[in-house]
Design a protein around this motif. Structure first.
Motif, PDB file in Angstrom:
ATOM      1  N   THR A   1       0.814  -1.226   0.000  1.00 53.95           N
ATOM      2  CA  THR A   1       0.000   0.000   0.000  1.00 53.95           C
ATOM      3  C   THR A   1       0.840   1.265   0.000  1.00 53.95           C
ATOM      4  O   THR A   1       0.290   2.359  -0.019  1.00 53.95           O
ATOM      5  CB  THR A   1      -0.929   0.005   1.228  1.00 53.95           C
ATOM      6  OG1 THR A   1      -0.147  -0.036   2.431  1.00 53.95           O
ATOM      7  CG2 THR A   1      -1.862  -1.197   1.199  1.00 53.95           C
TER       8      THR A   1
ATOM      9  N   THR B   1      -2.462   1.333  -7.352  1.00 53.58           N
ATOM     10  CA  THR B   1      -3.409   0.517  -6.589  1.00 53.58           C
ATOM     11  C   THR B   1      -3.757  -0.762  -7.340  1.00 53.58           C
ATOM     12  O   THR B   1      -4.728  -1.428  -7.005  1.00 53.58           O
ATOM     13  CB  THR B   1      -4.691   1.325  -6.292  1.00 53.58           C
ATOM     14  OG1 THR B   1      -5.248   1.821  -7.517  1.00 53.58           O
ATOM     15  CG2 THR B   1      -4.387   2.488  -5.365  1.00 53.58           C
TER      16      THR B   1
ATOM     17  N   THR C   1      -7.302   7.249  -2.201  1.00 56.64           N
ATOM     18  CA  THR C   1      -6.111   7.601  -2.969  1.00 56.64           C
ATOM     19  C   THR C   1      -6.546   8.287  -4.252  1.00 56.64           C
ATOM     20  O   THR C   1      -7.415   7.783  -4.972  1.00 56.64           O
ATOM     21  CB  THR C   1      -5.270   6.357  -3.306  1.00 56.64           C
ATOM     22  OG1 THR C   1      -4.975   5.632  -2.115  1.00 56.64           O
ATOM     23  CG2 THR C   1      -3.984   6.747  -3.996  1.00 56.64           C
TER      24      THR C   1
ATOM     25  N   THR D   1      -9.203   5.849  -5.992  1.00 50.87           N
ATOM     26  CA  THR D   1      -9.368   4.519  -5.409  1.00 50.87           C
ATOM     27  C   THR D   1      -9.888   4.657  -3.988  1.00 50.87           C
ATOM     28  O   THR D   1      -9.264   5.333  -3.152  1.00 50.87           O
ATOM     29  CB  THR D   1      -8.046   3.742  -5.396  1.00 50.87           C
ATOM     30  OG1 THR D   1      -7.507   3.687  -6.717  1.00 50.87           O
ATOM     31  CG2 THR D   1      -8.255   2.326  -4.881  1.00 50.87           C
TER      32      THR D   1
ATOM     33  N   GLN E   1     -13.395  -2.426  -2.623  1.00 49.03           N
ATOM     34  CA  GLN E   1     -12.573  -1.432  -3.310  1.00 49.03           C
ATOM     35  C   GLN E   1     -13.287  -0.948  -4.567  1.00 49.03           C
ATOM     36  O   GLN E   1     -13.862  -1.741  -5.313  1.00 49.03           O
ATOM     37  CB  GLN E   1     -11.206  -2.002  -3.680  1.00 49.03           C
ATOM     38  CG  GLN E   1     -10.324  -1.007  -4.440  1.00 49.03           C
ATOM     39  CD  GLN E   1      -8.906  -1.493  -4.631  1.00 49.03           C
ATOM     40  OE1 GLN E   1      -8.117  -1.498  -3.698  1.00 49.03           O
ATOM     41  NE2 GLN E   1      -8.577  -1.918  -5.841  1.00 49.03           N
TER      42      GLN E   1
ATOM     43  N   ARG F   1     -12.341   1.569  -7.898  1.00 54.50           N
ATOM     44  CA  ARG F   1     -11.279   2.309  -8.591  1.00 54.50           C
ATOM     45  C   ARG F   1     -11.828   2.858  -9.895  1.00 54.50           C
ATOM     46  O   ARG F   1     -12.427   2.124 -10.690  1.00 54.50           O
ATOM     47  CB  ARG F   1     -10.066   1.423  -8.852  1.00 54.50           C
ATOM     48  CG  ARG F   1      -8.921   2.166  -9.569  1.00 54.50           C
ATOM     49  CD  ARG F   1      -7.626   1.350  -9.650  1.00 54.50           C
ATOM     50  NE  ARG F   1      -7.848   0.046 -10.228  1.00 54.50           N
ATOM     51  CZ  ARG F   1      -7.564  -1.107  -9.612  1.00 54.50           C
ATOM     52  NH1 ARG F   1      -7.062  -1.095  -8.389  1.00 54.50           N
ATOM     53  NH2 ARG F   1      -7.788  -2.256 -10.217  1.00 54.50           N
TER      54      ARG F   1
END
Length: 859
Positions: A66, A71, A187, A241, A261, A263
């Motif tokens: 990380t 990602t 992110t 993300t 997650q 993205r």
């Protein structure tokens, strides 16, 4: 599509709620194990430290995964593991959205991927275009979010005797998090870059409004003189993300760990200006005003949704019921090759059969949109069975890919009757694996320890090809002479009904392993495996590995093993053909299944499994506290590698086909056991945890890989002795299309509340080859090969613990904005390199500097 996304959104909402509501502490047992680098990959009997393993194993903790702006799991592993390669090709159809990775320079399907020690299913995509790993299917590691991973264990040694097919280059085992607590991160980053060697365009040179032509000749390939300015700057590829992971206790002996997650990645464009004449009429004034950056060359647009679960519960009697699984969706879109206004693939025959009328007045850029749905689920029970540790499990996985072509046309139908968007069909791949594993350690006089393991496996695999809409593949009225317009949707013709496939196979396997510490300084491992496949029969494989530590802190180790890789169902049955008019006749051409009468007539045979002999030897140095240094040599000989043949054509091919009663085909390609190769190299890995001296905690690591592959034998088709089965370009891609050497060095510094990570990777030379199929080039004939010179790529990240449980980070990947060697253009290199300035073989991509920020929460 919304019906598939809505449950994911609900899941993400639930995880977000739990993130704010839960606050648990980390599992101390898991943290202790991670700190000691205890590995389970490479043996079913003994859990050993990295330094004590008789075979080389890399261990990468979840935190390291990380500490990057990337990602995507594949990209992070590329930056951390010297022998791991992950180029990012473009203009390669579905491979734009499912990019393969390699280990030790071998094919993507010659490395086995496990999740929690269980075999992961492969992608349905078969890489058929000009990329590393051509002709193979791979596991899509980018479907597995880094935040879900507790650690990655990479076994760099042949392991078919333990795990079965595919483990020739090694094994990647991703162990999912099971600890309690909450982790979440946001992110955001984008590329801020200046394209090395690529200029912006300020206009087209002209005289009295007539564009200046650099290469006169009266063809639509004329190169115009462009007025240029400084280097082209790009601010694109915005990537957001959102990731969260939380673990909850379940009763007194259980755990539940969930990950979600999302993205969202915008496309990048690293194309150069296209100086070719765009319009049919020379001197057309529109040449002065058209945007010369018509292509899209770089990362495609992609939206990913991923859910992961990992759970277990201990019952009375020492039994644990466990389950884990995943669900992911990826919607991606990649650009094709731009069709100019004067391109015959842009001609509207329905408007006029005598004069050129374009369908798109200024040309068009077709897109290939892919929808990927990935599902996996595992359930099992383990515990004590008559003194043995038993593990019974069932794992199912499937990958589904559907193609859509947008902003396109079927020229053979004419503009009036052709759609602009098409469903071009899809691919399906499924796998079910049942495992029973038993292991036990015994006390024997004279031995430090002794253990055995044995078990069995049943695996069923399925592969399907689904036909597209009629308009995506049909040959319309203008495909016949005298028009000869191409049928099917431009950029990606759809799968035809006669391409549709639904095939399955199964395999049965049994294995046994013995692992002994003969003394406290000598250990040995023996393993053997038998496997039977319903399509090609039996295979036997074995392994012996040993470790000797004559001096405490200095050890030598080595292994000898045989391995195999079963040819995939996709390699055996993939079919994608098109029909063209030749001499007034409909003729089939394209990729044919090995069993197709066309392939058989040309000499194709049932594919045999690839077989390998793996030799390894290394040293381990751990005399200095905190320092571990390993150096390992490997030699991997692979016989009967499965490759995609060249497109076979010519008089000899037609004669063979005609003799077999086939009059509707003139060319074909298919998979063959085409080459034998030898890959050898050296891996050196060092990690040093510097003793604390009041300036925080320092961890230094370095790695080096040298890798060389040679083709040592080639197959031929006895019926076509004069034709080349596997040509020069593809051969060089196999031997020189990946870095010959790679160095990575990293520094991690933590001095609460501040932390810093600096990584740099040196990628060795890579050859970008021309398109010649001849194995030798006559003297004086131009060859469009060029070398991508070695480059250093450096990443930097600075972290600050702003509040308890809240960390802020800023960083830059490729901070010095390094690009691969620019492609030469013109002459033997052709005109495409003018606007495709970088090679897709670049091992670090060609996007430039990526700047990002991240906020992370831990409770």
């Amino acid at each position: 599509m919304f019906s598939r996304i809505s449950p994911l959104l609900a899941g993400i909402s639930f995880v977000a709620f739990a993130t704010s509501a839960a606050a648990q502490t980390a599992d101390p047992v898991a943290e202790e194990a991670a700190g000691e680098d205890i590995v389970v990959t490479g043996s079913r009997v003994a859990e050993r430290s990295v330094a004590d393993s008789p075979v080389p194993v890399d261990v990468i903790g979840g935190e390291a995964l990380t500490r990057s702006g990337a990602t995507e799991t594949n990209r992070v592993l590329r930056d951390l593991v010297p022998s791991f390669n992950f180029p990012q090709p473009s203009l390669v159809d579905g491979t734009d959205s499912q990019r393969p990775a390699t280990l030790r320079g071998l094919a993507p399907d010659q490395v086995l991927v496990l999740v929690n020690g269980k075999r992961r299913h492969q992608s349905a995509l078969l890489n058929l275009n000009g990329s590393v790993g051509r002709g193979s299917s791979a596991v899509d590691l980018n479907e597995i979010p880094a935040i879900a991973i507790d650690r990655v264990e990479i076994l760099r040694d042949g392991a078919s005797s333990l795990y079965g097919s595919d483990a020739i280059a090694g094994v990647i085992n991703l162990r999912l998090r099971r600890s309690e607590g909450v982790r979440a991160s946001i992110t955001y980053g984008k590329y801020l870059t200046s394209m090395d060697g690529v200029s912006d365009v300020t206009g087209v040179a002209n005289t009295g409004g007539i564009p200046t032509v650099l290469t006169p000749g009266g063809t639509n390939n004329d190169i115009l003189q462009l007025n240029t300015g400084g280097e082209r700057e790009r601010h694109d590829g915005d990537t957001l993300t959102l990731a969260t992971n939380f673990g909850l206790p379940v009763g007194a002996g259980g755990y539940l760990n969930l990950t979600a997650q999302f993205r969202d990645r915008d496309p990048t464009n690293r194309s150069g200006a296209d100086p070719r004449r765009q319009y049919l009429t020379a001197g057309d004034p529109r040449e002065l005003t058209i945007d010369r950056f018509t292509h899209r060359y770089g990362d495609g647009e992609a939206i990913d949704y991923n859910l992961f679960a990992n759970a277990g519960y201990e019952f009375g009697g020492g039994f644990e019921l466990y389950a884990f699984g995943s669900y992911g969706i990826r919607d991606a879109s990649g650009g094709g090759f731009y069709r100019r206004a004067n391109d015959v693939r842009n001609r509207d025959w329905s408007a006029s059969t005598t004069s050129f009328v374009p369908i798109y007045a200024d040309g068009y850029l077709p897109y290939i949109a892919t929808e990927v749905e990935d599902v996996s689920g595992a359930v099992g029970i383990r515990g004590d069975v008559g003194g043995f540790t038993g593990d019974l499990s069932v794992v199912y996985g499937s990958n589904q890919l559907d193609y859509k072509v947008t902003n396109s046309v079927n020229v053979s139908l004419g503009a009036a009757n052709s759609p602009r968007n098409f469903y071009a069909g899809g691919l399906r791949s499924g796998q079910t694996v049942v495992n029973l594993d038993l292991s036990r350690k015994f006390d024997f006089a004279g031995l430090q320890s002794f253990g055995i393991a044995f078990g069995g496996e049943y695996r069923n695999e399925n592969y399907k090809i689904v036909a597209g809409d009629v308009a995506s593949y049909v040959n319309g009225p203008f495909s016949a002479a005298p028009f000869n317009a191409a049928g099917g949707s431009q950029v990606f013709p759809g799968f035809r009904p006669n391409n549709a496939t639904d095939v399955s196979r199964n395999s049965w396997a049994g294995y046994a392993e013995a692992d002994a510490d003969v003394t406290d300084f000598f250990s040995v491992q023996l393993a053997g495996r038998y496997e039977h496949y319903s399509d090609f029969g039996d295979t036997w494989n074995g392994k012996i590995a040993a470790r000797l530590e004559p001096v405490e802190g200095i050890a030598i180790r080595g292994s000898v093993s045989t391995g195999f890789r079963a040819p995939s169902l996709a390699q055996q049955y993939f079919t994608a053909t098109s029909t063209v008019f030749t001499g007034g006749n409909l003729i089939e051409t394209g990729t044919f299944a090995v069993s197709d009468p066309v392939s058989r007539a040309l000499g194709a045979k049932d594919l045999e499994p690839e077989k390998s002999t793996n030799l390894g030897a290394g040293v381990v140095f751990s005399l200095v506290p905190g320092l571990t240094l390993t150096a390992d040599y490997y030699n991997i000989k692979i016989r009967d590698r499965v490759v995609l043949s060249e497109s076979l054509s010519g008089a000899a091919v037609v004669a063979l086909l005609t003799g077999a009663g086939i009059t509707n085909a003139t060319s074909a390609r298919f998979f063959v056991n085409g080459v034998d190769t030898r890959t050898q190299g050296v891996d050196v890995v060092a990690t040093y945890k510097v003793p604390e001296f009041g300036a925080g905690r320092f961890t230094l690591s370095a790695g080096y890989n040298h890798n060389q592959t040679k083709i040592i034998d080639r197959a031929s088709l006895p019926s076509l002795p004069g034709l080349i089965v596997f040509g020069r370009s593809e051969s060089l891609r196999l031997t020189d299309g990946q870095p010959r050497d790679k160095i990575n060095v990293s520094l991690d510094w933590d001095a609460d509340p501040v932390g810093l990570t600096v990584r740099t990777n040196r990628y060795g030379r890579v050859l970008s080859t021309g398109s010649s199929t001849a194995l030798t080039i006559p003297a004086g004939q131009g060859v469009a090969d060029y070398w991508l010179e070695p480059k250093w790529i450096t990443d930097v990240e600075l972290r600050v613990q702003a509040l308890p449980g809240v960390q802020l980070a800023v960083g830059a990947d490729n901070v010095f904005d390094v690009y691969p060697t620019k492609a030469p253009a013109g002459g033997v290199y052709g005109n495409n390199n003018y606007f495709l300035p970088y090679s897709s073989f670049s091992p670090f991509g060609f996007n430039g500097r990526f700047v990002y920020s991240r906020i992370a929460f831990t409770f």
